[in-house]
Design an enzyme around this catalytic site. Structure first.
Site, PDB file in Angstrom:
ATOM      1  N   HIS A  75      43.991  51.427  44.558  1.00  0.00           N
ATOM      2  CA  HIS A  75      43.031  50.660  45.364  1.00  0.00           C
ATOM      3  C   HIS A  75      43.698  49.663  46.306  1.00  0.00           C
ATOM      4  CE1 HIS A  75      39.998  51.717  41.966  1.00  0.00           C
ATOM      5  NE2 HIS A  75      40.109  52.674  42.863  1.00  0.00           N
ATOM      6  N   GLY A 108      42.502  49.156  29.578  1.00  0.00           N
ATOM      7  CA  GLY A 108      41.815  48.109  30.331  1.00  0.00           C
ATOM      8  C   GLY A 108      40.874  48.591  31.413  1.00  0.00           C
ATOM      9  N   THR A 109      40.330  49.798  31.257  1.00  0.00           N
ATOM     10  CA  THR A 109      39.379  50.287  32.253  1.00  0.00           C
ATOM     11  C   THR A 109      38.170  50.896  31.560  1.00  0.00           C
ATOM     12  OG1 THR A 109      38.998  51.879  34.036  1.00  0.00           O
ATOM     13  CG2 THR A 109      40.743  52.424  32.478  1.00  0.00           C
ATOM     14  N   SER A 110      37.004  50.680  32.149  1.00  0.00           N
ATOM     15  CA  SER A 110      35.750  51.185  31.587  1.00  0.00           C
ATOM     16  C   SER A 110      35.565  52.675  31.841  1.00  0.00           C
ATOM     17  CB  SER A 110      34.575  50.430  32.219  1.00  0.00           C
ATOM     18  OG  SER A 110      34.550  50.662  33.623  1.00  0.00           O
ATOM     19  N   ARG A 149      42.396  35.204  46.268  1.00  0.00           N
ATOM     20  CA  ARG A 149      42.821  36.131  45.206  1.00  0.00           C
ATOM     21  C   ARG A 149      44.345  36.142  45.095  1.00  0.00           C
ATOM     22  NH1 ARG A 149      38.552  35.474  45.623  1.00  0.00           N
ATOM     23  NH2 ARG A 149      39.199  34.052  43.973  1.00  0.00           N
ATOM     24  N   TYR A 164      40.442  37.103  50.116  1.00  0.00           N
ATOM     25  CA  TYR A 164      41.685  37.710  49.612  1.00  0.00           C
ATOM     26  C   TYR A 164      42.836  36.713  49.582  1.00  0.00           C
ATOM     27  CZ  TYR A 164      39.382  42.146  49.221  1.00  0.00           C
ATOM     28  OH  TYR A 164      38.520  43.138  48.822  1.00  0.00           O
ATOM     29  N   VAL A 223      44.877  45.608  42.079  1.00  0.00           N
ATOM     30  CA  VAL A 223      45.569  45.324  43.345  1.00  0.00           C
ATOM     31  C   VAL A 223      46.630  44.234  43.182  1.00  0.00           C
ATOM     32  CG1 VAL A 223      43.633  46.113  44.753  1.00  0.00           C
ATOM     33  CG2 VAL A 223      43.765  43.692  44.119  1.00  0.00           C
ATOM     34  N   ASP A 224      46.657  43.568  42.015  1.00  0.00           N
ATOM     35  CA  ASP A 224      47.681  42.544  41.783  1.00  0.00           C
ATOM     36  C   ASP A 224      49.041  43.210  41.547  1.00  0.00           C
ATOM     37  OD1 ASP A 224      48.173  43.004  38.832  1.00  0.00           O
ATOM     38  OD2 ASP A 224      46.048  42.496  38.732  1.00  0.00           O
TER      39      ASP A 224
END
Length: 232
Positions: free
Chosen positions: A107, A173-175, A59, A56, A91-92
């Protein structure tokens, strides 16, 4: 003055990827060359906290090197005309960096830490590094403020309530494969328009009034924002 319409956005890894943050899980199932089980579970933390901390930290360092893109900025522009809340799986902090006022992180948040023993003790991280020996005010080791696999999603109820009040709902931007977050589309009231902005066009089953914009966030959100503003 007429009350502003409530516009709710569910954003995922795709919008961050356009700023240069690699998507969460690559085609080989690894996340930045690590197995998910080794860096993003409570068991991983118990087994090897140093590896998890380092993962992390890297990240965070990566996130500090990138900037919001036109997709993030389009959502900020919408705040001049709508009551906007962004619910993000990311989480950014790119939504905040862009200037979004109301961001709900499902998240967790990369730039926050929390106590391992007292989960209500949450702290901002200055810079990118969280180390072994960094303690909360009660003397307990700090861990990343991230919702790991196998952990409850504490903001889910709040996100569901917000979604239930939406007059317009945007998915970007999400599946729509990661639950419980993906289930938010079914908390949208019937008849409320849903816009899905994604080059892969994830299918929203069983909902009417869905418009698909088969483009990346940078171009798709920019066009959609202009369209929604023009329609007022």
């Amino acid at each position: 003055m007429e009350a502003r319409k409530k516009l709710v956005v569910l954003s995922g890894a795709g919008i961050s990827a356009e700023s240069g943050i690699p998507t969460f899980r690559a085609s080989d199932g690894l996340w930045e060359n690590h197995r998910i089980e080794d860096v993003a579970t409570p068991e991983a933390w118990q087994r090897n906290p140093e590896l998890v901390q380092d993962f992390y930290n890297q990240r965070r360092k990566q996130a500090l090197s990138v900037q919001p893109n036109a997709g993030h900025l389009a959502l900020v522009k919408l705040e001049d005309y709508f009551d906007v809340t962004v619910i993000t799986q990311n989480v950014d902090n790119l939504h905040e960096k862009a200037g979004s006022s109301n961001v709900v992180h499902l998240h967790g948040e990369l730039f926050k830490s929390r106590s391992t023993k007292y989960p209500n003790l949450v702290y901002d991280i200055e810079g990118w590094e969280l180390k072994t020996g960094d303690l909360c005010e009660n003397g307990s080791q700090l861990r990343p403020h991230i919702v790991w696999f196998g952990e409850a999603v504490p903001m889910m109820d709040i996100a569901t309530d917000i979604t239930n009040e939406a007059d317009i709902f945007i998915v970007v931007g999400t599946s729509l494969n990661v639950y419980p977050a993906a289930g938010l589309v079914y908390a949208v009231r019937k008849g409320v328009p849903i816009y899905v902005v994604d080059p892969n066009s994830p299918d929203v089953q069983g909902r009417s009034n869905v418009t698909y914009i088969v483009e990346p966030a940078t171009t798709g959100l920019t066009k959609l924002a202009d369209q929604l503003i023009a329609g007022l």
